[in-house]
Design a protein around this motif. Structure first.
Motif, PDB file in Angstrom:
ATOM      1  N   LEU A  75     -21.708   6.810 -42.906  1.00 15.75           N
ATOM      2  CA  LEU A  75     -22.585   7.223 -41.814  1.00 15.75           C
ATOM      3  C   LEU A  75     -21.805   7.559 -40.544  1.00 15.75           C
ATOM      4  CD1 LEU A  75     -25.470   7.841 -41.007  1.00 15.75           C
ATOM      5  CD2 LEU A  75     -25.770   5.419 -40.414  1.00 15.75           C
ATOM      6  N   LEU A  76     -20.644   6.972 -40.364  1.00 20.28           N
ATOM      7  CA  LEU A  76     -19.849   7.324 -39.182  1.00 20.28           C
ATOM      8  C   LEU A  76     -19.363   8.766 -39.258  1.00 20.28           C
ATOM      9  CD1 LEU A  76     -18.577   6.790 -36.479  1.00 20.28           C
ATOM     10  CD2 LEU A  76     -16.675   5.663 -37.643  1.00 20.28           C
ATOM     11  N   LYS A  77     -18.913   9.208 -40.401  1.00 17.65           N
ATOM     12  CA  LYS A  77     -18.474  10.601 -40.545  1.00 17.65           C
ATOM     13  C   LYS A  77     -19.629  11.553 -40.264  1.00 17.65           C
ATOM     14  CE  LYS A  77     -15.959  14.179 -41.807  1.00 17.65           C
ATOM     15  NZ  LYS A  77     -16.043  15.215 -40.808  1.00 17.65           N
ATOM     16  N   LYS A  78     -20.783  11.242 -40.822  1.00 16.71           N
ATOM     17  CA  LYS A  78     -21.976  12.069 -40.586  1.00 16.71           C
ATOM     18  C   LYS A  78     -22.317  12.077 -39.093  1.00 16.71           C
ATOM     19  CE  LYS A  78     -26.849  12.340 -42.074  1.00 16.71           C
ATOM     20  NZ  LYS A  78     -26.930  13.737 -42.409  1.00 16.71           N
ATOM     21  N   TRP A  79     -22.253  10.909 -38.478  1.00 17.33           N
ATOM     22  CA  TRP A  79     -22.540  10.787 -37.053  1.00 17.33           C
ATOM     23  C   TRP A  79     -21.564  11.640 -36.230  1.00 17.33           C
ATOM     24  CZ3 TRP A  79     -20.177   9.386 -32.600  1.00 17.33           C
ATOM     25  CH2 TRP A  79     -20.969   9.013 -31.528  1.00 17.33           C
ATOM     26  N   LEU A  80     -20.281  11.539 -36.526  1.00 18.96           N
ATOM     27  CA  LEU A  80     -19.288  12.343 -35.808  1.00 18.96           C
ATOM     28  C   LEU A  80     -19.585  13.835 -35.956  1.00 18.96           C
ATOM     29  CD1 LEU A  80     -16.051  10.388 -36.801  1.00 18.96           C
ATOM     30  CD2 LEU A  80     -17.081  10.469 -34.518  1.00 18.96           C
ATOM     31  N   ASP A  81     -19.900  14.262 -37.168  1.00 17.87           N
ATOM     32  CA  ASP A  81     -20.187  15.673 -37.434  1.00 17.87           C
ATOM     33  C   ASP A  81     -21.424  16.167 -36.684  1.00 17.87           C
ATOM     34  OD1 ASP A  81     -18.031  15.817 -39.170  1.00 17.87           O
ATOM     35  OD2 ASP A  81     -19.255  15.684 -40.990  1.00 17.87           O
ATOM     36  N   GLU A  82     -22.424  15.316 -36.562  1.00 13.80           N
ATOM     37  CA  GLU A  82     -23.699  15.752 -35.986  1.00 13.80           C
ATOM     38  C   GLU A  82     -23.842  15.485 -34.498  1.00 13.80           C
ATOM     39  OE1 GLU A  82     -27.036  14.447 -38.348  1.00 13.80           O
ATOM     40  OE2 GLU A  82     -26.108  15.159 -40.203  1.00 13.80           O
ATOM     41  N   VAL A  83     -23.030  14.593 -33.948  1.00 13.18           N
ATOM     42  CA  VAL A  83     -23.162  14.235 -32.532  1.00 13.18           C
ATOM     43  C   VAL A  83     -22.080  14.893 -31.674  1.00 13.18           C
ATOM     44  CG1 VAL A  83     -23.157  12.320 -30.882  1.00 13.18           C
ATOM     45  CG2 VAL A  83     -24.340  12.078 -33.082  1.00 13.18           C
ATOM     46  N   LEU A  84     -20.855  14.930 -32.138  1.00 14.17           N
ATOM     47  CA  LEU A  84     -19.769  15.506 -31.343  1.00 14.17           C
ATOM     48  C   LEU A  84     -19.740  17.026 -31.514  1.00 14.17           C
ATOM     49  CD1 LEU A  84     -16.944  12.880 -31.996  1.00 14.17           C
ATOM     50  CD2 LEU A  84     -18.745  12.889 -30.246  1.00 14.17           C
ATOM     51  N   LEU A  85     -20.720  17.667 -30.936  1.00 13.51           N
ATOM     52  CA  LEU A  85     -20.939  19.095 -31.144  1.00 13.51           C
ATOM     53  C   LEU A  85     -20.188  19.979 -30.155  1.00 13.51           C
ATOM     54  CD1 LEU A  85     -24.781  19.023 -31.819  1.00 13.51           C
ATOM     55  CD2 LEU A  85     -22.927  19.151 -33.498  1.00 13.51           C
ATOM     56  N   TYR A  86     -19.878  21.168 -30.653  1.00  8.93           N
ATOM     57  CA  TYR A  86     -19.308  22.214 -29.808  1.00  8.93           C
ATOM     58  C   TYR A  86     -20.308  22.502 -28.690  1.00  8.93           C
ATOM     59  CZ  TYR A  86     -17.695  26.758 -28.236  1.00  8.93           C
ATOM     60  OH  TYR A  86     -17.259  27.795 -27.459  1.00  8.93           O
ATOM     61  N   GLY A  87     -19.795  22.649 -27.499  1.00 12.20           N
ATOM     62  CA  GLY A  87     -20.662  22.918 -26.355  1.00 12.20           C
ATOM     63  C   GLY A  87     -21.091  21.647 -25.640  1.00 12.20           C
ATOM     64  N   TYR A  90     -16.882  19.261 -26.971  1.00 11.20           N
ATOM     65  CA  TYR A  90     -15.665  20.063 -26.865  1.00 11.20           C
ATOM     66  C   TYR A  90     -16.041  21.532 -26.722  1.00 11.20           C
ATOM     67  CZ  TYR A  90     -16.404  21.357 -31.751  1.00 11.20           C
ATOM     68  OH  TYR A  90     -16.953  21.834 -32.915  1.00 11.20           O
ATOM     69  N   GLY A  91     -15.052  22.321 -26.357  1.00 10.64           N
ATOM     70  CA  GLY A  91     -15.271  23.752 -26.154  1.00 10.64           C
ATOM     71  C   GLY A  91     -15.157  24.092 -24.681  1.00 10.64           C
ATOM     72  N   LYS A  93     -16.848  25.624 -22.569  1.00 11.90           N
ATOM     73  CA  LYS A  93     -18.014  25.507 -21.690  1.00 11.90           C
ATOM     74  C   LYS A  93     -18.744  24.177 -21.870  1.00 11.90           C
ATOM     75  CE  LYS A  93     -18.515  30.458 -21.518  1.00 11.90           C
ATOM     76  NZ  LYS A  93     -19.270  31.635 -21.811  1.00 11.90           N
ATOM     77  N   SER A  94     -18.122  23.233 -22.541  1.00 13.57           N
ATOM     78  CA  SER A  94     -18.776  21.958 -22.851  1.00 13.57           C
ATOM     79  C   SER A  94     -18.779  20.978 -21.689  1.00 13.57           C
ATOM     80  CB  SER A  94     -18.072  21.277 -24.031  1.00 13.57           C
ATOM     81  OG  SER A  94     -16.787  20.828 -23.634  1.00 13.57           O
ATOM     82  N   GLY A  95     -17.764  21.084 -20.849  1.00 10.75           N
ATOM     83  CA  GLY A  95     -17.597  20.075 -19.830  1.00 10.75           C
ATOM     84  C   GLY A  95     -17.025  18.785 -20.404  1.00 10.75           C
ATOM     85  N   TYR A  96     -16.722  18.803 -21.695  1.00 11.20           N
ATOM     86  CA  TYR A  96     -16.155  17.624 -22.376  1.00 11.20           C
ATOM     87  C   TYR A  96     -16.869  16.363 -21.897  1.00 11.20           C
ATOM     88  CZ  TYR A  96     -12.571  20.648 -24.265  1.00 11.20           C
ATOM     89  OH  TYR A  96     -11.916  21.643 -24.947  1.00 11.20           O
ATOM     90  N   LYS A  97     -18.107  16.219 -22.310  1.00  9.53           N
ATOM     91  CA  LYS A  97     -18.975  15.141 -21.832  1.00  9.53           C
ATOM     92  C   LYS A  97     -18.409  13.737 -22.063  1.00  9.53           C
ATOM     93  CE  LYS A  97     -22.508  17.757 -20.584  1.00  9.53           C
ATOM     94  NZ  LYS A  97     -22.011  18.973 -20.054  1.00  9.53           N
ATOM     95  N   LEU A  98     -17.490  13.577 -23.005  1.00  7.75           N
ATOM     96  CA  LEU A  98     -16.903  12.264 -23.270  1.00  7.75           C
ATOM     97  C   LEU A  98     -15.477  12.164 -22.729  1.00  7.75           C
ATOM     98  CD1 LEU A  98     -18.246  11.772 -26.900  1.00  7.75           C
ATOM     99  CD2 LEU A  98     -19.236  10.956 -24.753  1.00  7.75           C
ATOM    100  N   GLY A  99     -15.066  13.189 -22.026  1.00  5.71           N
ATOM    101  CA  GLY A  99     -13.719  13.218 -21.479  1.00  5.71           C
ATOM    102  C   GLY A  99     -13.463  12.037 -20.549  1.00  5.71           C
ATOM    103  N   GLY A 100     -12.344  11.382 -20.761  1.00  5.37           N
ATOM    104  CA  GLY A 100     -11.952  10.259 -19.928  1.00  5.37           C
ATOM    105  C   GLY A 100     -12.585   8.932 -20.299  1.00  5.37           C
ATOM    106  N   LYS A 101     -13.577   8.942 -21.159  1.00  5.89           N
ATOM    107  CA  LYS A 101     -14.200   7.680 -21.581  1.00  5.89           C
ATOM    108  C   LYS A 101     -13.250   6.943 -22.516  1.00  5.89           C
ATOM    109  CE  LYS A 101     -18.913   9.347 -21.112  1.00  5.89           C
ATOM    110  NZ  LYS A 101     -19.554   8.390 -20.225  1.00  5.89           N
ATOM    111  N   LYS A 102     -13.145   5.641 -22.351  1.00  4.90           N
ATOM    112  CA  LYS A 102     -12.290   4.837 -23.220  1.00  4.90           C
ATOM    113  C   LYS A 102     -12.998   4.644 -24.548  1.00  4.90           C
ATOM    114  CE  LYS A 102     -10.103   2.562 -19.383  1.00  4.90           C
ATOM    115  NZ  LYS A 102      -9.929   1.358 -18.606  1.00  4.90           N
ATOM    116  N   MET A 103     -12.290   4.977 -25.633  1.00  2.59           N
ATOM    117  CA  MET A 103     -12.852   4.831 -26.969  1.00  2.59           C
ATOM    118  C   MET A 103     -11.863   4.138 -27.866  1.00  2.59           C
ATOM    119  SD  MET A 103     -14.918   8.230 -27.908  1.00  2.59           S
ATOM    120  CE  MET A 103     -16.212   8.841 -26.872  1.00  2.59           C
TER     121      MET A 103
END
Length: 176
Positions: A75-87, A90-91, A93-103
């Protein structure tokens, strides 16, 4: 700020370590938010917009799961594929919404740490096996931190062994 702990365990009732970690985290709702994917999405139909909104609200995000088949539960792979979307994630024009967040990752592993070494049973270290996660988080410009791995539950499934992991895990989360 609170830490979002995304738990990916397909059979929590049979878990020893992950179940105990969640019990402990829930004692501190002011510090940790537990988000269990298999409970939330038993049908595996992920609400990507909801997940994105949730992640945007936190500066520290940890993915907690048992390590098997040299990866995470599916389910984590599926989650990554469906949640971390282009736009969004990443991309240009995305603004990299998770940029700088500690993971990071918090993982329970069955065998001892020496099994995950160049001379060990599985030939690779956990950090080497976690490279796809590191690259994924780098790609979305998140701040990837070294994972927490608790080894040896197959060799010592005692309550004492499980309890030993709890303060170590909390310290990891608090210093993330």
């Amino acid at each position: 700020m609170k830490t979002l702990v995304i738990v990916i365990h397909p059979d929590m009732e049979k878990s020893m370590i992950n179940k105990r970690w969640i019990e402990e985290l829930k004692k501190y709702p002011e510090k940790y938010t537990v988000h269990a994917l298999y409970e939330e999405y038993a049908d595996e139909k992920i609400d990507a917009a909801r997940e994105q909104h949730l992640m945007e609200a936190y500066d520290k995000i940890v993915f907690q799961f048992p390590f098997y088949w040299f990866s995470s539960p599916p389910l984590l792979k599926k989650w990554l594929d469906e949640v971390l979307l282009y736009g969004w994630a990443y991309g240009s024009k995305s603004g990299y919404k998770l940029g700088g967040k500690k993971m990071s990752l918090a993982v329970s592993a069955g065998i001892d740490e020496e099994g995950y070494s160049a001379s060990g049973k599985y030939k690779y270290t956990m950090n080497e096996l976690f490279r796809p996660y590191e690259l994924t988080f780098d790609y979305i410009k998140a701040d990837y931190k070294e994972p927490f791995v608790y080894y040896g539950i197959e060799n010592d499934p005692s309550e004492e062994w499980v309890e030993k992991s709890v303060p170590m895990y909390l310290e990891f989360l608090d210093t993330l």
